[in-house]
Write a protein that holds these residues in place. Sequence first.
Motif, PDB file in Angstrom:
ATOM      1  N   ALA A 277      22.848 -40.335 -39.460  1.00  0.00           N
ATOM      2  CA  ALA A 277      21.962 -39.692 -38.491  1.00  0.00           C
ATOM      3  C   ALA A 277      21.971 -38.172 -38.620  1.00  0.00           C
ATOM      4  CB  ALA A 277      22.398 -40.075 -37.072  1.00  0.00           C
ATOM      5  N   MET A 278      22.744 -37.654 -39.554  1.00  0.00           N
ATOM      6  CA  MET A 278      22.958 -36.213 -39.634  1.00  0.00           C
ATOM      7  C   MET A 278      21.761 -35.477 -40.195  1.00  0.00           C
ATOM      8  SD  MET A 278      24.999 -34.016 -38.601  1.00  0.00           S
ATOM      9  CE  MET A 278      25.820 -35.340 -37.791  1.00  0.00           C
ATOM     10  N   LEU A 279      21.599 -34.261 -39.713  1.00  0.00           N
ATOM     11  CA  LEU A 279      20.533 -33.375 -40.143  1.00  0.00           C
ATOM     12  C   LEU A 279      20.849 -32.771 -41.513  1.00  0.00           C
ATOM     13  CD1 LEU A 279      20.258 -31.404 -36.806  1.00  0.00           C
ATOM     14  CD2 LEU A 279      18.729 -33.204 -37.591  1.00  0.00           C
ATOM     15  N   ARG A 280      19.833 -32.289 -42.168  1.00  0.00           N
ATOM     16  CA  ARG A 280      20.058 -31.503 -43.388  1.00  0.00           C
ATOM     17  C   ARG A 280      20.578 -30.137 -42.958  1.00  0.00           C
ATOM     18  NH1 ARG A 280      14.596 -31.157 -46.022  1.00  0.00           N
ATOM     19  NH2 ARG A 280      13.936 -31.456 -43.900  1.00  0.00           N
ATOM     20  N   ALA A 281      21.324 -29.478 -43.850  1.00  0.00           N
ATOM     21  CA  ALA A 281      21.899 -28.172 -43.500  1.00  0.00           C
ATOM     22  C   ALA A 281      21.918 -27.260 -44.704  1.00  0.00           C
ATOM     23  CB  ALA A 281      23.310 -28.357 -42.967  1.00  0.00           C
ATOM     24  N   THR A 282      21.941 -25.946 -44.430  1.00  0.00           N
ATOM     25  CA  THR A 282      22.025 -24.972 -45.511  1.00  0.00           C
ATOM     26  C   THR A 282      23.446 -24.874 -46.053  1.00  0.00           C
ATOM     27  OG1 THR A 282      22.292 -23.198 -43.901  1.00  0.00           O
ATOM     28  CG2 THR A 282      20.069 -23.615 -44.704  1.00  0.00           C
TER      29      THR A 282
END
Length: 69
Positions: A57-62
Motif C-alpha cells: 500500500a506504500m506510496l512512491r518516494a524520492t
Amino acid sequence: PAGRWRLGHAVREAVTDTPFIADLVLSGGTVVTGQTRYRADVAIKDGLIALVGAPAAMLRATQSATCGS
C-alpha cells in the motif's frame, strides 16, 4: 478487530486522481501506539507522516531507508 481501517485505504482513495510522491519511505520498521505494535512502512511528506501501512500500500518516494537489522 472491528472498526479498524485497512492500512493504506484512506490515502489510496485520497490520491487516486493525482500522483502523490512521498519525500521519504521508511520500510521494515515497527510502529508502536498506545495500544499495540505492528510491522509497517511509513511514508513522510513535507515533514509529516503521510501513510503508515503495508509495503503493497506504500506510496512512491524520492528517497527510502530500511529500518531495523
